[in-house]
Motif scaffolding. Sequence first.
Motif, short mmCIF file in Angstrom:
data_model
loop_
_atom_site.label_atom_id
_atom_site.label_comp_id
_atom_site.label_asym_id
_atom_site.label_seq_id
_atom_site.Cartn_x
_atom_site.Cartn_y
_atom_site.Cartn_z
N LEU A 44 0.67 -1.24 0.11
CA LEU A 44 0.30 -0.16 -0.23
C LEU A 44 0.84 1.25 0.05
CD1 LEU A 44 -2.73 1.34 0.18
CD2 LEU A 44 -2.53 0.87 2.62
N HIS A 45 1.75 1.27 0.73
CA HIS A 45 2.60 2.49 1.05
C HIS A 45 3.48 2.69 -0.13
CE1 HIS A 45 1.50 2.90 5.26
NE2 HIS A 45 1.95 1.73 5.44
N GLN A 46 4.18 1.49 -0.60
CA GLN A 46 4.93 1.61 -2.31
C GLN A 46 4.05 2.24 -3.26
OE1 GLN A 46 5.01 -0.54 0.12
NE2 GLN A 46 7.19 -1.07 0.34
N SER A 47 2.70 1.67 -3.13
CA SER A 47 1.89 2.22 -4.35
C SER A 47 1.42 3.25 -4.14
CB SER A 47 0.62 1.15 -4.42
OG SER A 47 1.19 -0.24 -4.41
N ALA A 48 1.00 4.10 -3.01
CA ALA A 48 0.72 5.47 -2.64
C ALA A 48 1.92 6.30 -3.05
CB ALA A 48 0.49 5.68 -1.35
N SER A 49 3.09 5.68 -2.84
CA SER A 49 4.24 6.63 -3.28
C SER A 49 4.14 6.75 -4.97
CB SER A 49 5.52 6.05 -2.82
OG SER A 49 5.45 6.22 -1.32
N ALA A 50 3.99 5.69 -5.34
CA ALA A 50 4.20 5.81 -6.96
C ALA A 50 2.94 6.51 -7.60
CB ALA A 50 3.97 4.27 -7.46
N VAL A 51 1.83 6.64 -6.91
CA VAL A 51 0.63 7.44 -7.26
C VAL A 51 1.23 8.97 -7.30
CG1 VAL A 51 -1.79 8.09 -6.75
CG2 VAL A 51 -0.99 5.89 -7.00
N ALA A 52 1.72 9.26 -5.91
CA ALA A 52 1.83 10.50 -5.67
C ALA A 52 3.28 11.06 -6.59
CB ALA A 52 2.45 10.69 -3.98
N ASN A 53 4.13 10.19 -6.96
CA ASN A 53 5.32 10.56 -7.87
C ASN A 53 4.91 10.54 -9.07
OD1 ASN A 53 6.84 10.93 -5.52
ND2 ASN A 53 7.60 8.59 -5.49
N GLY A 54 3.51 10.12 -9.67
CA GLY A 54 3.16 10.24 -10.92
C GLY A 54 3.67 9.05 -11.78
N LYS A 55 4.09 8.04 -11.17
CA LYS A 55 5.04 7.00 -11.67
C LYS A 55 3.78 5.71 -12.11
CE LYS A 55 9.47 7.77 -9.91
NZ LYS A 55 10.60 7.36 -9.32
N ALA A 56 2.71 5.89 -11.34
CA ALA A 56 1.80 4.63 -11.54
C ALA A 56 0.99 4.74 -12.56
CB ALA A 56 0.86 4.76 -10.46
N LYS A 57 1.00 3.63 -13.42
CA LYS A 57 0.27 3.28 -14.54
C LYS A 57 -0.98 2.70 -14.54
CE LYS A 57 3.67 5.05 -16.98
NZ LYS A 57 3.81 6.40 -17.68
N LEU A 58 -1.19 2.07 -13.32
CA LEU A 58 -2.32 1.28 -12.88
C LEU A 58 -2.22 0.70 -11.65
CD1 LEU A 58 -4.68 -0.63 -13.70
CD2 LEU A 58 -3.27 -2.29 -14.14
#
Length: 227
Positions: free
Chosen positions: A111-125
């Motif tokens: 959850l935390h790593q995924s939230a960081s990916a979203v916050a950094n704009g790196k998440a695609k899905l």
Amino acid sequence: MLPKGEIKPSHLKKVLLRERQEIQTQNGTPSNEQEEPKKAVYTAPYEAMRNMPKPAVSTPIRHYVHQLMTDVLSQHICTLFAAFEAFHQRAKMQTSNPMKAKQNRRYEIGLHQSASAVANGKAKLIIIAPNIDESRVEEGLNEQVGMLVDACLKQSIPYVYAFSQKKLGNLVGTKRKVSVVAVTNIANAHQEYQQLLSVIDFHEQISMLQHQATQSARYLTDDCRGK
């Protein structure tokens, strides 16, 4: 005298066999020559899919899930991660540098790593397990998932509910339970990614129609009671 159990070939079969032998002789191909071996086909994605969790929608679903879940959706997610695994195996064969292999990482786990990916704009899905345990603690795990979904909506990042915590862990190659996975790199898997997005969009449209139908039925029931 034919051996016991052997069937005597018919006259028509003899003629066909004789014609085939004549054609092979004319083409310079002996009748007893073996066929050329077939070229090897790269089947890594399909081999990787054997280790993927079987898609199923029998997992208990929590109240925060508001999307339609189907085996078709689960299968497309498996296909995407099979492509990731195939690319990872090819990369391992081409280099022994662990740092370079880390750069080719396709997703973040947790959850935390995924939230960081979203916050950094790196998440695609974002893939979320639908059976995360409820918590009454302030900003518990289920509440954090709600915050993650809100962040995805604000940044137009697609998200989907699929599998279970255990099967989501199997999907990324770990035996522990996983609540959220964030896909961050879709290189060499654009086709699988776009196909999955199309399926997600279709499921969202169905979920919206189901919600509208439920609301309409509720209004009609209230009107009937009012009368």
